[in-house]
Design a protein around this motif. Structure first.
Motif, mmCIF file in Angstrom:
data_model
loop_
_atom_site.group_PDB
_atom_site.id
_atom_site.type_symbol
_atom_site.label_atom_id
_atom_site.label_comp_id
_atom_site.label_asym_id
_atom_site.label_seq_id
_atom_site.Cartn_x
_atom_site.Cartn_y
_atom_site.Cartn_z
ATOM 1 N N LEU A 1 0.834 -1.204 0.000
ATOM 2 C CA LEU A 1 0.000 0.000 0.000
ATOM 3 C C LEU A 1 0.871 1.257 0.000
ATOM 4 C CD1 LEU A 1 -3.117 0.417 0.148
ATOM 5 C CD2 LEU A 1 -2.805 0.953 2.571
ATOM 6 N N PRO A 2 0.700 2.152 -0.953
ATOM 7 C CA PRO A 2 1.494 3.393 -0.954
ATOM 8 C C PRO A 2 1.116 4.304 0.216
ATOM 9 C CG PRO A 2 -0.204 3.457 -2.653
ATOM 10 C CD PRO A 2 -0.216 2.071 -2.096
ATOM 11 N N HIS A 3 2.049 5.121 0.635
ATOM 12 C CA HIS A 3 1.821 5.976 1.800
ATOM 13 C C HIS A 3 0.588 6.869 1.622
ATOM 14 C CE1 HIS A 3 5.507 4.512 3.395
ATOM 15 N NE2 HIS A 3 6.298 5.176 2.540
ATOM 16 N N GLU A 4 0.429 7.417 0.432
ATOM 17 C CA GLU A 4 -0.679 8.351 0.215
ATOM 18 C C GLU A 4 -2.041 7.678 0.346
ATOM 19 O OE1 GLU A 4 1.088 7.226 -3.873
ATOM 20 O OE2 GLU A 4 1.795 7.796 -1.875
ATOM 21 N N ALA A 5 -2.088 6.350 0.222
ATOM 22 C CA ALA A 5 -3.359 5.642 0.354
ATOM 23 C C ALA A 5 -3.877 5.649 1.784
ATOM 24 C CB ALA A 5 -3.215 4.205 -0.138
ATOM 25 N N LEU A 6 -3.021 6.016 2.736
ATOM 26 C CA LEU A 6 -3.440 6.080 4.136
ATOM 27 C C LEU A 6 -4.013 7.438 4.517
ATOM 28 C CD1 LEU A 6 -0.474 4.108 5.749
ATOM 29 C CD2 LEU A 6 -2.799 3.296 5.338
ATOM 30 N N GLY A 7 -4.122 8.330 3.549
ATOM 31 C CA GLY A 7 -4.761 9.617 3.810
ATOM 32 C C GLY A 7 -6.272 9.485 3.781
ATOM 33 N N TYR A 8 -6.974 10.619 3.852
ATOM 34 C CA TYR A 8 -8.431 10.583 3.781
ATOM 35 C C TYR A 8 -8.858 10.004 2.433
ATOM 36 C CZ TYR A 8 -8.622 13.549 7.920
ATOM 37 O OH TYR A 8 -8.497 14.028 9.185
ATOM 38 N N PRO A 9 -9.725 8.987 2.439
ATOM 39 C CA PRO A 9 -10.085 8.325 1.182
ATOM 40 C C PRO A 9 -11.215 9.055 0.460
ATOM 41 C CG PRO A 9 -11.161 7.199 2.997
ATOM 42 C CD PRO A 9 -10.337 8.308 3.615
ATOM 43 N N ASP A 10 -11.430 8.677 -0.785
ATOM 44 C CA ASP A 10 -12.637 9.070 -1.508
ATOM 45 C C ASP A 10 -13.832 8.611 -0.672
ATOM 46 O OD1 ASP A 10 -14.904 9.043 -3.234
ATOM 47 O OD2 ASP A 10 -13.633 8.754 -4.994
ATOM 48 N N PRO A 11 -14.790 9.492 -0.379
ATOM 49 C CA PRO A 11 -15.910 9.070 0.472
ATOM 50 C C PRO A 11 -16.723 7.930 -0.120
ATOM 51 C CG PRO A 11 -16.340 11.214 -0.515
ATOM 52 C CD PRO A 11 -14.891 10.904 -0.761
ATOM 53 N N ARG A 12 -16.647 7.742 -1.430
ATOM 54 C CA ARG A 12 -17.330 6.612 -2.050
ATOM 55 C C ARG A 12 -16.626 5.294 -1.750
ATOM 56 N NH1 ARG A 12 -17.092 8.696 -8.100
ATOM 57 N NH2 ARG A 12 -14.981 9.119 -7.293
ATOM 58 N N GLY A 13 -15.321 5.366 -1.455
ATOM 59 C CA GLY A 13 -14.520 4.173 -1.263
ATOM 60 C C GLY A 13 -13.329 4.164 -2.200
ATOM 61 N N LEU A 14 -12.344 3.308 -1.912
ATOM 62 C CA LEU A 14 -11.176 3.218 -2.770
ATOM 63 C C LEU A 14 -11.588 2.775 -4.170
ATOM 64 C CD1 LEU A 14 -8.479 1.459 -0.535
ATOM 65 C CD2 LEU A 14 -8.942 3.898 -0.805
ATOM 66 N N PRO A 15 -11.082 3.425 -5.222
ATOM 67 C CA PRO A 15 -11.424 2.997 -6.583
ATOM 68 C C PRO A 15 -11.148 1.515 -6.819
ATOM 69 C CG PRO A 15 -10.326 5.128 -6.637
ATOM 70 C CD PRO A 15 -10.260 4.646 -5.217
ATOM 71 N N ARG A 16 -10.075 1.006 -6.226
ATOM 72 C CA ARG A 16 -9.732 -0.408 -6.394
ATOM 73 C C ARG A 16 -10.833 -1.315 -5.855
ATOM 74 N NH1 ARG A 16 -4.562 -3.348 -3.414
ATOM 75 N NH2 ARG A 16 -4.981 -5.487 -4.145
ATOM 76 N N LEU A 17 -11.365 -0.982 -4.693
ATOM 77 C CA LEU A 17 -12.417 -1.816 -4.109
ATOM 78 C C LEU A 17 -13.724 -1.646 -4.864
ATOM 79 C CD1 LEU A 17 -13.544 -3.742 -2.041
ATOM 80 C CD2 LEU A 17 -13.864 -1.815 -0.470
ATOM 81 N N ARG A 18 -14.058 -0.415 -5.250
ATOM 82 C CA ARG A 18 -15.311 -0.208 -5.979
ATOM 83 C C ARG A 18 -15.297 -0.945 -7.313
ATOM 84 N NH1 ARG A 18 -15.852 4.960 -7.440
ATOM 85 N NH2 ARG A 18 -13.949 5.811 -6.518
ATOM 86 N N THR A 19 -14.145 -0.989 -7.959
ATOM 87 C CA THR A 19 -14.020 -1.719 -9.216
ATOM 88 C C THR A 19 -14.174 -3.214 -8.988
ATOM 89 O OG1 THR A 19 -12.553 -0.014 -10.118
ATOM 90 C CG2 THR A 19 -12.496 -2.193 -11.161
ATOM 91 N N ALA A 20 -13.520 -3.727 -7.943
ATOM 92 C CA ALA A 20 -13.605 -5.162 -7.640
ATOM 93 C C ALA A 20 -15.024 -5.560 -7.256
ATOM 94 C CB ALA A 20 -12.628 -5.510 -6.514
ATOM 95 N N LEU A 21 -15.692 -4.739 -6.460
ATOM 96 C CA LEU A 21 -17.062 -5.051 -6.044
ATOM 97 C C LEU A 21 -18.025 -4.969 -7.228
ATOM 98 C CD1 LEU A 21 -17.330 -3.227 -2.590
ATOM 99 C CD2 LEU A 21 -17.251 -5.696 -3.002
ATOM 100 N N ALA A 22 -17.829 -3.990 -8.096
ATOM 101 C CA ALA A 22 -18.707 -3.858 -9.263
ATOM 102 C C ALA A 22 -18.625 -5.111 -10.131
ATOM 103 C CB ALA A 22 -18.325 -2.614 -10.068
ATOM 104 N N GLU A 23 -17.415 -5.621 -10.344
ATOM 105 C CA GLU A 23 -17.258 -6.851 -11.133
ATOM 106 C C GLU A 23 -17.896 -8.041 -10.422
ATOM 107 O OE1 GLU A 23 -15.273 -9.723 -10.437
ATOM 108 O OE2 GLU A 23 -15.868 -10.600 -12.373
ATOM 109 N N LEU A 24 -17.677 -8.131 -9.111
ATOM 110 C CA LEU A 24 -18.234 -9.246 -8.339
ATOM 111 C C LEU A 24 -19.760 -9.239 -8.365
ATOM 112 C CD1 LEU A 24 -17.605 -11.507 -6.059
ATOM 113 C CD2 LEU A 24 -18.210 -9.669 -4.466
ATOM 114 N N LEU A 25 -20.373 -8.084 -8.124
ATOM 115 C CA LEU A 25 -21.826 -7.998 -8.048
ATOM 116 C C LEU A 25 -22.474 -8.192 -9.416
ATOM 117 C CD1 LEU A 25 -22.064 -4.986 -5.565
ATOM 118 C CD2 LEU A 25 -22.483 -7.394 -5.061
ATOM 119 N N THR A 26 -21.815 -7.727 -10.461
ATOM 120 C CA THR A 26 -22.329 -7.957 -11.809
ATOM 121 C C THR A 26 -22.328 -9.442 -12.130
ATOM 122 O OG1 THR A 26 -21.542 -5.784 -12.551
ATOM 123 C CG2 THR A 26 -21.973 -7.447 -14.248
ATOM 124 N N ARG A 27 -21.241 -10.111 -11.779
ATOM 125 C CA ARG A 27 -21.086 -11.525 -12.093
ATOM 126 C C ARG A 27 -21.982 -12.415 -11.240
ATOM 127 N NH1 ARG A 27 -17.412 -14.672 -9.494
ATOM 128 N NH2 ARG A 27 -16.173 -12.847 -8.896
#
Length: 499
Positions: A166-192
């Motif tokens: 995990l890069p250092h900057e990822a430990l800052g305040y996140p996107d309130p929607r969630g990390l783009p990486r997780l939102r992308t992974a969840l979108a693929e999972l829920l679609t499938r």
């Protein structure tokens, strides 16, 4: 040691005690529980040399906070206490000076060192208000998965990998929607897996379905909505969640296909909470005809359906029915979590919202908590990306299918004439017992006396969905996922013996 004489005000009598308070002839009193003051500090005195001073200060501070050294207690001289503890006098002098500066102690030239009056005894230790089973040998209360199935090894490995990459900057305040990486992974999972229309830009990571519901309720209230429909019977938490946002709930009855359409149209609500894949608690699945009619209603009133897909992955007799949201993503807000598949203590879930609500929900999420913990999100993203989440779902499906089969067989053996209704899915089942086992109040009382916790269907709503049952019929909502097969059999047998 003997107490020091005091004057009328409770302070040391200078006529009775004068001179250098650090002298070896100084006297002291014991702590309030009869323990000499030095005995409270013995563990700290044996700390490593480099931390011994801080340890002594912390131990003395805690003794004052806890009330073991009560206000007005005179402490030993620094020389005496150092000798008793086997430490340097300088450490004791430094501790006294530090705690005097902080207000825990008071001292004066020729007056000794005393516990200050400003300190109050610490409050009791924090209580644990988490739900517990109450020690029932076979509790069938629904809602909890088998926490022993949590993949500790795989989760721990994922955590170590995430921390390393995990890069250092990822430990800052996140996107309130969630990390783009997780939102992308969840979108693929829920679609499938669930057939949803999952745009990562409209997916918000939340701390479970409860927060998703509260966020939507708050946004809808800000848009003027004051009532929302809820299934009856249904999840009891919805009333409180909507009430916290100023939205009243209207109970809506069910029939064999889902929400009854007549009462829905007559209610005047423009938002409704549903569990169409596996209705909680009745266990039915909404029919295709009723799903279409529910969406027609939402379009006709310019309304919204909140789809709570709390256990949609767990279907045992066929492939799960896809989510309602896939039919009309602009009229359905979709929510789910890992509470049934991994563990509720993780507090990780998702909310897919229509485009017309997305900005308001994201802003509400931002002002609520500034976003979900970044490390937890990155961990779940890796877990999903590496296929570990799919493996966990398969493990749970096998275990829960077996436990449902055991429950059905045990009920048939020990309660002849009983029947299990609802689809073969989820973590609970509805069991209906013949009239000879009733009335329900007596049944519940006897089972409770036998040490088995159960819930009746009536406890989950405003009446039993309009069904007319014969007087004396008992209908229970039996959770089985958290119980190993042996305890399921034992629990049903204990119920049978009790009634």
């Amino acid at each position: 040691m003997t107490p020091v004489p005091t004057g009328p005000d409770g302070r040391p009598d200078s006529a009775a005690h004068t001179g250098d308070t650090t002298g070896s002839d100084a006297t002291t009193v014991t702590a309030v529980d009869g323990t000499a003051a030095w005995e409270l500090l013995l563990p700290a005195a044996s700390a490593p040399a480099r931390t011994r001073g801080r340890a002594l200060q912390a131990a003395l501070r805690e003794a004052v906070r806890s009330g073991r050294l009560a206000p007005g207690t005179r402490l030993p001289s620094s020389r005496d206490l150092a000798a008793d503890l086997g430490v340097s006098r300088g450490l004791i002098t430094e501790a006294y000076e530090q705690l005097t500066a902080e207000g825990y102690l008071r001292s004066g030239r020729g007056a000794g060192t005393w516990v200050g009056d400003a300190v109050r005894a610490a409050r009791p230790r924090a209580r644990d208000l988490a739900p517990r089973s109450g020690g029932d040998r076979a509790g069938f209360v629904p809602g909890t998965p088998d926490l022993s199935l949590f993949p500790r090894s795989a989760w721990g490995a994922a955590q170590r990998s995430v921390l390393a990459e995990l890069p250092h900057e990822a430990l800052g305040y996140p996107d309130p929607r969630g990390l783009p990486r997780l939102r992308t992974a969840l979108a693929e999972l829920l679609t499938r897996r669930r057939g949803v229309v999952a745009d990562p830009e409209r997916l918000v990571v939340v701390s479970g379905v409860a927060q998703a519901t509260a966020l939507l309720a708050s946004v809808l209230h800000a848009r003027g909505l004051r009532t929302a429909g809820v299934e009856s019977p249904g999840s009891p938490q919805h009333d409180a969640l909507y009430a916290s946002a100023g939205v009243a709930t209207v109970p809506l009855p069910l029939d064999d296909e889902g929400l009854a359409l007549g009462p829905l149209h007559e209610s005047g609500v423009r938002a409704v909470v549903t569990t169409p894949a596996h209705q909680f608690p009745t266990g039915i699945a909404y029919s295709a005809r009723r799903r279409a009619a529910l969406l027609d209603w939402a379009r006709s009133v310019d309304g919204l359906v909140l789809e709570d897909d709390y256990d949609g992955d767990f279907r045992y007799d066929r492939a799960p029915v896809g989510a309602l949201q896939g039919l009309d993503p602009e009229r359905v807000a979709y929510t789910g979590s890992v509470s049934k598949s991994l563990a509720p203590g993780l507090r990780l879930g998702w909310l897919l919202v229509p485009e017309w609500l997305a900005d308001d929900v994201v802003e509400r999420k931002r002002t609520t908590d500034l976003g979900h913990p970044a490390l937890d999100q990155a961990l779940l993203a890796r877990f999903v990306e590496r296929g570990e989440y799919d493996r966990q779902l398969r493990l749970c499906q096998r275990a829960y299918r077996e436990r449902r089969d055991v429950l059905v067989a045990a009920l048939a053996e020990h309660f002849p004439g009983s029947r299990v209704s609802g689809i073969a899915a989820g973590l609970h089942a509805i069991a209906t017992f013949p009239e000879r086992y009733g009335p329900e109040e007596r049944f519940l009382a006897r089972v409770a006396e036998a040490g088995v916790a159960v819930r009746s269907l009536a406890q989950y709503g405003h009446g039993a969905s309009g069904e007319k049952e014969a007087k004396g019929v008992v209908r229970l909502v039996l959770g089985y996922a958290h119980l190993p097969p042996g305890r399921i059999r034992t629990g049903v047998e204990r119920m049978a013996k009790a009634v």
